[in-house]
Design a protein around this motif. Structure first.
Motif, PDB file in Angstrom:
ATOM      1  N   ALA A  65       0.844  -1.200   0.000  1.00 33.91           N
ATOM      2  CA  ALA A  65       0.000   0.000   0.000  1.00 33.91           C
ATOM      3  C   ALA A  65       0.877   1.247   0.000  1.00 33.91           C
ATOM      4  O   ALA A  65       1.993   1.241   0.527  1.00 33.91           O
ATOM      5  CB  ALA A  65      -0.916   0.003   1.229  1.00 33.91           C
ATOM      6  N   ILE A  66       0.360   2.318  -0.595  1.00 40.06           N
ATOM      7  CA  ILE A  66       1.049   3.599  -0.606  1.00 40.06           C
ATOM      8  C   ILE A  66       0.031   4.686  -0.298  1.00 40.06           C
ATOM      9  O   ILE A  66      -1.128   4.599  -0.739  1.00 40.06           O
ATOM     10  CB  ILE A  66       1.757   3.841  -1.961  1.00 40.06           C
ATOM     11  CG1 ILE A  66       2.731   5.013  -1.864  1.00 40.06           C
ATOM     12  CG2 ILE A  66       0.770   4.017  -3.097  1.00 40.06           C
ATOM     13  CD1 ILE A  66       3.704   5.088  -3.037  1.00 40.06           C
ATOM     14  N   ASN A  67       0.418   5.680   0.501  1.00 36.83           N
ATOM     15  CA  ASN A  67      -0.538   6.729   0.864  1.00 36.83           C
ATOM     16  C   ASN A  67      -0.276   8.017   0.080  1.00 36.83           C
ATOM     17  O   ASN A  67       0.620   8.077  -0.766  1.00 36.83           O
ATOM     18  CB  ASN A  67      -0.530   6.975   2.378  1.00 36.83           C
ATOM     19  CG  ASN A  67       0.792   7.522   2.894  1.00 36.83           C
ATOM     20  OD1 ASN A  67       1.636   8.004   2.125  1.00 36.83           O
ATOM     21  ND2 ASN A  67       0.994   7.460   4.201  1.00 36.83           N
ATOM     22  N   SER A  68      -1.042   9.046   0.375  1.00 37.68           N
ATOM     23  CA  SER A  68      -0.961  10.291  -0.385  1.00 37.68           C
ATOM     24  C   SER A  68       0.320  11.063  -0.109  1.00 37.68           C
ATOM     25  O   SER A  68       0.645  12.013  -0.832  1.00 37.68           O
ATOM     26  CB  SER A  68      -2.173  11.176  -0.072  1.00 37.68           C
ATOM     27  OG  SER A  68      -2.234  11.470   1.311  1.00 37.68           O
ATOM     28  N   LEU A  73       4.128   0.764   2.278  1.00 36.13           N
ATOM     29  CA  LEU A  73       4.188  -0.457   3.071  1.00 36.13           C
ATOM     30  C   LEU A  73       4.564  -1.595   2.140  1.00 36.13           C
ATOM     31  O   LEU A  73       3.980  -1.752   1.066  1.00 36.13           O
ATOM     32  CB  LEU A  73       2.831  -0.756   3.709  1.00 36.13           C
ATOM     33  CG  LEU A  73       2.323   0.233   4.748  1.00 36.13           C
ATOM     34  CD1 LEU A  73       0.873  -0.089   5.109  1.00 36.13           C
ATOM     35  CD2 LEU A  73       3.192   0.216   5.995  1.00 36.13           C
ATOM     36  N   PHE A  74       5.556  -2.384   2.541  1.00 36.43           N
ATOM     37  CA  PHE A  74       5.933  -3.529   1.724  1.00 36.43           C
ATOM     38  C   PHE A  74       6.411  -4.664   2.623  1.00 36.43           C
ATOM     39  O   PHE A  74       6.770  -4.455   3.783  1.00 36.43           O
ATOM     40  CB  PHE A  74       7.018  -3.153   0.704  1.00 36.43           C
ATOM     41  CG  PHE A  74       8.376  -2.885   1.289  1.00 36.43           C
ATOM     42  CD1 PHE A  74       9.344  -3.874   1.342  1.00 36.43           C
ATOM     43  CD2 PHE A  74       8.697  -1.624   1.787  1.00 36.43           C
ATOM     44  CE1 PHE A  74      10.601  -3.629   1.873  1.00 36.43           C
ATOM     45  CE2 PHE A  74       9.951  -1.362   2.328  1.00 36.43           C
ATOM     46  CZ  PHE A  74      10.911  -2.370   2.371  1.00 36.43           C
ATOM     47  N   ALA A  75       6.405  -5.867   2.058  1.00 34.08           N
ATOM     48  CA  ALA A  75       6.904  -7.041   2.776  1.00 34.08           C
ATOM     49  C   ALA A  75       8.177  -7.523   2.112  1.00 34.08           C
ATOM     50  O   ALA A  75       8.322  -7.465   0.895  1.00 34.08           O
ATOM     51  CB  ALA A  75       5.865  -8.153   2.787  1.00 34.08           C
ATOM     52  N   SER A  76       9.110  -8.012   2.921  1.00 31.27           N
ATOM     53  CA  SER A  76      10.342  -8.575   2.388  1.00 31.27           C
ATOM     54  C   SER A  76      10.909  -9.560   3.391  1.00 31.27           C
ATOM     55  O   SER A  76      10.755  -9.397   4.599  1.00 31.27           O
ATOM     56  CB  SER A  76      11.372  -7.476   2.099  1.00 31.27           C
ATOM     57  OG  SER A  76      12.593  -8.038   1.639  1.00 31.27           O
ATOM     58  N   ASP A  77      11.570 -10.602   2.866  1.00 29.34           N
ATOM     59  CA  ASP A  77      12.232 -11.561   3.738  1.00 29.34           C
ATOM     60  C   ASP A  77      13.643 -11.111   4.091  1.00 29.34           C
ATOM     61  O   ASP A  77      14.346 -11.794   4.829  1.00 29.34           O
ATOM     62  CB  ASP A  77      12.279 -12.941   3.087  1.00 29.34           C
ATOM     63  CG  ASP A  77      13.078 -12.920   1.781  1.00 29.34           C
ATOM     64  OD1 ASP A  77      13.015 -11.894   1.086  1.00 29.34           O
ATOM     65  OD2 ASP A  77      13.735 -13.922   1.462  1.00 29.34           O
ATOM     66  N   GLN A  78      14.064  -9.970   3.558  1.00 29.19           N
ATOM     67  CA  GLN A  78      15.385  -9.426   3.875  1.00 29.19           C
ATOM     68  C   GLN A  78      15.303  -8.402   5.005  1.00 29.19           C
ATOM     69  O   GLN A  78      14.225  -7.986   5.420  1.00 29.19           O
ATOM     70  CB  GLN A  78      15.984  -8.777   2.629  1.00 29.19           C
ATOM     71  CG  GLN A  78      16.428  -9.789   1.581  1.00 29.19           C
ATOM     72  CD  GLN A  78      17.477 -10.730   2.128  1.00 29.19           C
ATOM     73  OE1 GLN A  78      18.613 -10.353   2.345  1.00 29.19           O
ATOM     74  NE2 GLN A  78      17.099 -11.980   2.350  1.00 29.19           N
ATOM     75  N   LYS A 123      -2.059  -2.512   5.104  1.00 33.92           N
ATOM     76  CA  LYS A 123      -2.719  -1.331   4.547  1.00 33.92           C
ATOM     77  C   LYS A 123      -2.721  -0.216   5.584  1.00 33.92           C
ATOM     78  O   LYS A 123      -2.569  -0.461   6.792  1.00 33.92           O
ATOM     79  CB  LYS A 123      -4.151  -1.653   4.134  1.00 33.92           C
ATOM     80  CG  LYS A 123      -5.055  -2.079   5.280  1.00 33.92           C
ATOM     81  CD  LYS A 123      -6.478  -2.363   4.828  1.00 33.92           C
ATOM     82  CE  LYS A 123      -6.590  -3.632   4.043  1.00 33.92           C
ATOM     83  NZ  LYS A 123      -8.009  -4.009   3.768  1.00 33.92           N
ATOM     84  N   PHE A 124      -2.854   1.018   5.115  1.00 29.47           N
ATOM     85  CA  PHE A 124      -2.981   2.160   6.017  1.00 29.47           C
ATOM     86  C   PHE A 124      -4.426   2.240   6.507  1.00 29.47           C
ATOM     87  O   PHE A 124      -5.366   2.212   5.710  1.00 29.47           O
ATOM     88  CB  PHE A 124      -2.598   3.450   5.305  1.00 29.47           C
ATOM     89  CG  PHE A 124      -1.137   3.558   4.975  1.00 29.47           C
ATOM     90  CD1 PHE A 124      -0.215   3.937   5.942  1.00 29.47           C
ATOM     91  CD2 PHE A 124      -0.678   3.268   3.696  1.00 29.47           C
ATOM     92  CE1 PHE A 124       1.139   4.023   5.635  1.00 29.47           C
ATOM     93  CE2 PHE A 124       0.662   3.358   3.374  1.00 29.47           C
ATOM     94  CZ  PHE A 124       1.580   3.735   4.349  1.00 29.47           C
ATOM     95  N   ALA A 125      -4.588   2.349   7.819  1.00 33.61           N
ATOM     96  CA  ALA A 125      -5.922   2.465   8.400  1.00 33.61           C
ATOM     97  C   ALA A 125      -6.391   3.915   8.358  1.00 33.61           C
ATOM     98  O   ALA A 125      -5.600   4.849   8.168  1.00 33.61           O
ATOM     99  CB  ALA A 125      -5.915   1.956   9.838  1.00 33.61           C
ATOM    100  N   ASP A 126      -7.690   4.110   8.551  1.00 24.61           N
ATOM    101  CA  ASP A 126      -8.260   5.461   8.524  1.00 24.61           C
ATOM    102  C   ASP A 126      -7.684   6.351   9.625  1.00 24.61           C
ATOM    103  O   ASP A 126      -7.626   7.574   9.477  1.00 24.61           O
ATOM    104  CB  ASP A 126      -9.790   5.395   8.668  1.00 24.61           C
ATOM    105  CG  ASP A 126     -10.466   4.775   7.445  1.00 24.61           C
ATOM    106  OD1 ASP A 126      -9.794   4.640   6.406  1.00 24.61           O
ATOM    107  OD2 ASP A 126     -11.658   4.419   7.544  1.00 24.61           O
ATOM    108  N   ASN A 127      -7.260   5.746  10.750  1.00 27.60           N
ATOM    109  CA  ASN A 127      -6.730   6.534  11.869  1.00 27.60           C
ATOM    110  C   ASN A 127      -5.232   6.813  11.748  1.00 27.60           C
ATOM    111  O   ASN A 127      -4.627   7.357  12.669  1.00 27.60           O
ATOM    112  CB  ASN A 127      -7.026   5.841  13.192  1.00 27.60           C
ATOM    113  CG  ASN A 127      -6.370   4.463  13.305  1.00 27.60           C
ATOM    114  OD1 ASN A 127      -5.602   4.057  12.427  1.00 27.60           O
ATOM    115  ND2 ASN A 127      -6.659   3.756  14.379  1.00 27.60           N
ATOM    116  N   GLY A 128      -4.621   6.440  10.625  1.00 24.85           N
ATOM    117  CA  GLY A 128      -3.196   6.685  10.428  1.00 24.85           C
ATOM    118  C   GLY A 128      -2.303   5.545  10.836  1.00 24.85           C
ATOM    119  O   GLY A 128      -1.096   5.569  10.547  1.00 24.85           O
TER     120      GLY A 128
END
Length: 291
Positions: A65-68, A73-78, A123-128
């Protein structure tokens, strides 16, 4: 706002200039994560810290996910953070902050306790804050669980909102006036395989009368379904179902519907210009038969 794009790529011509690798290292550098600013045409190499901090064999780098603000936000095994104390070779969730190009590990622990986990979504939640779906090994009494975690990005603490034992699926659909809308997949006491729930403040899952009506019609009888989408204001869901209890049912077909969370009403979407259900040719191969 449509300004930023987060994506992954293994194309070396996108890598930052300060990445210096010998020829035999390129194949191990794997998939990298980037952010593109469409307004300024800037490209940011997110997963670059003059090389890697992990073992270098990148199996996973998945933007979620990416915000304005351009934060990603990303996942990685590193390991992409100097204070990364995670010890699993599974996907952890990181926050890349565009303002200072910093990386923060959000899943180094669960409520202060080190756990081995595999992130499934964020994901980004509505409350930040940040909502994270993850599979956690030995979460309760040595039993694996699927969990929903809320991470506070201001102080990098988190709490588990709800969990189910492994074997049950758990996913966060979105936020509504009645709370988080959750999809739980797995055989229930009533014999049905998947149901929608609201998440209460006590961490328990519950159904309103309207939501139960949608469940009973759309997801009963273990009918075929797909991913569920929630409208931006959180008042309705879009889904596909083959339930015989819904309008337009034909044994060989499944249809698209809108379910209104405030009333429990379900409306057939895929109709012709006269409002009749679209008919799909049952003689076609199964992978071509459904919408």
């Amino acid at each position: 706002n449509g300004r930023y794009i987060g994506f992954h790529s293994s194309s070396s011509n996108l890598f930052s200039d300060n990445v210096e690798l010998s020829e035999d290292q390129w194949h191990r550098y794997g998939t990298q994560v980037f952010v593109k600013d469409l307004q300024t045409d800037e490209l940011f190499h997110v997963t670059n810290l003059d090389g890697w901090l992990g073992d270098g064999d990148i199996d996973e780098a998945t933007p979620y996910a990416i915000n304005s603000n351009g934060d990603l936000l990303f996942a990685s095994d590193q390991k992409w953070s100097n204070d990364d104390n995670s010890y699993s070779d599974q996907g952890d969730v990181y926050l890349w902050t565009k303002a200072d190009e910093s990386l923060t590990l959000l899943t180094s622990n669960i409520e202060g306790e080190a756990k081995s986990l595999d992130a499934r979504n964020a994901k980004f939640a509505d409350n930040g804050n940040v909502l994270i779906e993850a599979y956690v090994w030995d979460y309760i009494d040595d039993q694996d669980h699927n969990v929903l975690i809320e991470a506070n990005i201001n102080n990098n603490t988190n709490q588990v909102l709800t969990s189910v034992e492994a074997g049950w699926g758990l996913s966060h659909i979105g936020e509504t006036k009645d709370g988080h809308l959750i999809r739980r997949i797995g055989e229930g006491d009533d014999g049905n395989y998947e149901q929608l729930y609201y998440l209460g403040s006590d961490g328990e899952l519950f159904q309103s009368e309207q939501l139960k009506s949608i469940n009973d019609q759309a997801f009963a009888l273990n009918t075929v379904g797909t991913d569920i989408s929630l409208t931006a204001e959180g008042s309705a869901i879009g889904f596909i179902s083959s339930s015989p209890l819904l309008d337009g049912f034909v044994e060989t077909d499944r249809h698209a519907y809108i379910g209104y969370l405030n009333t429990g009403e379900i409306k057939l979407v895929d109709t012709d210009k006269d409002g009749n259900p679209v008919e799909y040719d049952g003689s076609l191969p199964e992978d071509e038969r459904y919408p």
